[in-house]
Design a protein around this motif. Structure first.
Motif, mmCIF file in Angstrom:
data_model
loop_
_atom_site.group_PDB
_atom_site.id
_atom_site.type_symbol
_atom_site.label_atom_id
_atom_site.label_comp_id
_atom_site.label_asym_id
_atom_site.label_seq_id
_atom_site.Cartn_x
_atom_site.Cartn_y
_atom_site.Cartn_z
ATOM 1 N N LEU A 1 5.850 5.653 4.918
ATOM 2 C CA LEU A 1 4.505 5.571 4.906
ATOM 3 C C LEU A 1 4.118 4.441 3.880
ATOM 4 C CD1 LEU A 1 1.634 7.380 4.856
ATOM 5 C CD2 LEU A 1 2.524 8.304 2.439
ATOM 6 N N LEU A 2 3.053 3.590 4.666
ATOM 7 C CA LEU A 2 2.791 2.350 4.057
ATOM 8 C C LEU A 2 1.764 2.871 2.881
ATOM 9 C CD1 LEU A 2 2.633 -0.018 6.930
ATOM 10 C CD2 LEU A 2 4.577 0.331 5.649
ATOM 11 N N ILE A 3 1.984 2.227 1.568
ATOM 12 C CA ILE A 3 1.080 2.368 0.438
ATOM 13 C C ILE A 3 0.501 1.185 0.012
ATOM 14 C CG2 ILE A 3 1.905 4.809 -0.032
ATOM 15 C CD1 ILE A 3 3.663 3.536 -2.387
ATOM 16 N N HIS A 4 -0.221 1.044 -1.125
ATOM 17 C CA HIS A 4 -0.626 0.186 -1.753
ATOM 18 C C HIS A 4 -1.340 -0.835 -0.865
ATOM 19 C CE1 HIS A 4 -0.718 -3.198 -4.937
ATOM 20 N NE2 HIS A 4 -0.585 -2.245 -5.701
ATOM 21 N N LEU A 5 -2.135 -0.579 -0.107
ATOM 22 C CA LEU A 5 -2.790 -1.197 1.096
ATOM 23 C C LEU A 5 -3.609 -2.623 0.448
ATOM 24 C CD1 LEU A 5 -2.808 1.610 3.132
ATOM 25 C CD2 LEU A 5 -1.234 -0.084 3.600
#
Ligand SMILES: [Zn+2]
Length: 267
Positions: free
Chosen positions: A217-221
């Motif tokens: 899951l990609l975060i801090h986009l």
């Protein structure tokens, strides 16, 4: 076992394009954990039912940059419903000053009118040793590849949370075998940005591959991008099924895979 993971703020630096800054809500029974307290804390006013049945909330901070602590100013309006509230920070551990002392600066006048002591919010320091909240063992790891040190977090074998760091091969060892890796993705390889202190989508995917996490899951986009397709595509070239965090979305289903099920990558 963590029951739910809801992203309250999937963005970094400042809110944009519908993404608030760093905050995620984990629930187990009557106990909730917030990872970081960015502007995403405000989602709890929009979605008060997310705290239904919660008696105790622990907020665990990865570091003190404003995009991760701005929401501490919103606690009088969001967490009063919970009986027990504690903020855990890496003050002593990373910066040699207590978390209470560091946060006192921004939670008292002239920055904020309602200090924690008036809200009966406890403030504690993370020791660096594994500890338990909501029946889940939480491990921490010092990350030295940001503008200031930050902490990586691991919640049993369910979740590793790695944000605000440039690519670090040791992250994969820390996250090894987790069902879900949430890793920051600040840019793409083709359009690098702050790559000395942040990670690209490809680098997030590399950590996921090396750690054999079940999902990524990609975060801090990045707030600069409305459309995250390029970012997600770059990660999916390595880790098919990669998802970019959407605010208010529940990602609990990503915990359901077996521990350490390797991502089917493209080699
Ligand atoms: Zn940040």
């Amino acid at each position: 076992m963590i029951e739910t993971l809801t992203i309250l703020g999937g963005g970094g630096w400042f809110p944009a394009h519908g993404r608030q800054t760093a905050c995620a809500l984990l629930r187990r029974g009557e106990h909730a954990i917030l990872i970081d307290a960015g502007t995403g804390v405000g989602r709890l006013v929009e979605r008060p039912e997310l705290l239904d049945g919660i008696r105790r909330v622990d907020i665990v901070l990865t570091h003190f940059h404003l995009d991760h602590v701005a929401g501490l100013a919103y606690l009088p309006g969001t967490l009063r419903v919970c009986e027990e509230r504690t903020v855990w920070g890496p003050g002593k551990l990373l910066y040699g000053r207590s978390t209470r002392e560091l946060l006192a600066t921004v939670t008292h006048e002239p920055f904020h009118p309602v200090p924690f002591e008036d809200q009966e919010i406890d403030v504690r320091d993370l020791s660096g040793a594994p500890f338990e909240l909501a029946g889940v063992e939480i491990a921490t790891r010092r990350q030295d590849r940001h503008s200031a040190p930050t902490l990586g977090l691991r919640f049993g074998d369910a979740l590793a949370w790695i944000t605000d760091t440039a690519f670090d091969p040791d992250s994969a060892r820390f996250a090894a075998g987790c069902r879900l890796l949430a890793h920051e993705a600040w840019c793409t390889t083709g359009r690098p940005r702050n790559i000395d202190i942040h990670s690209s989508a490809a680098q997030a995917a590399e950590v996921a591959m090396r750690s054999e996490a079940g999902s990524l899951l990609l975060i801090h986009l990045p707030p600069f991008e409305h459309d995250l397709d390029v970012l997600v595509s770059e990660a999916r070239a390595v880790v098919p099924g990669t998802i970019a965090a959407e605010d208010e979305h529940d990602y609990s289903e990503l915990f359901e895979g077996p521990v350490g099920a390797p991502i089917q990558g493209v080699h």
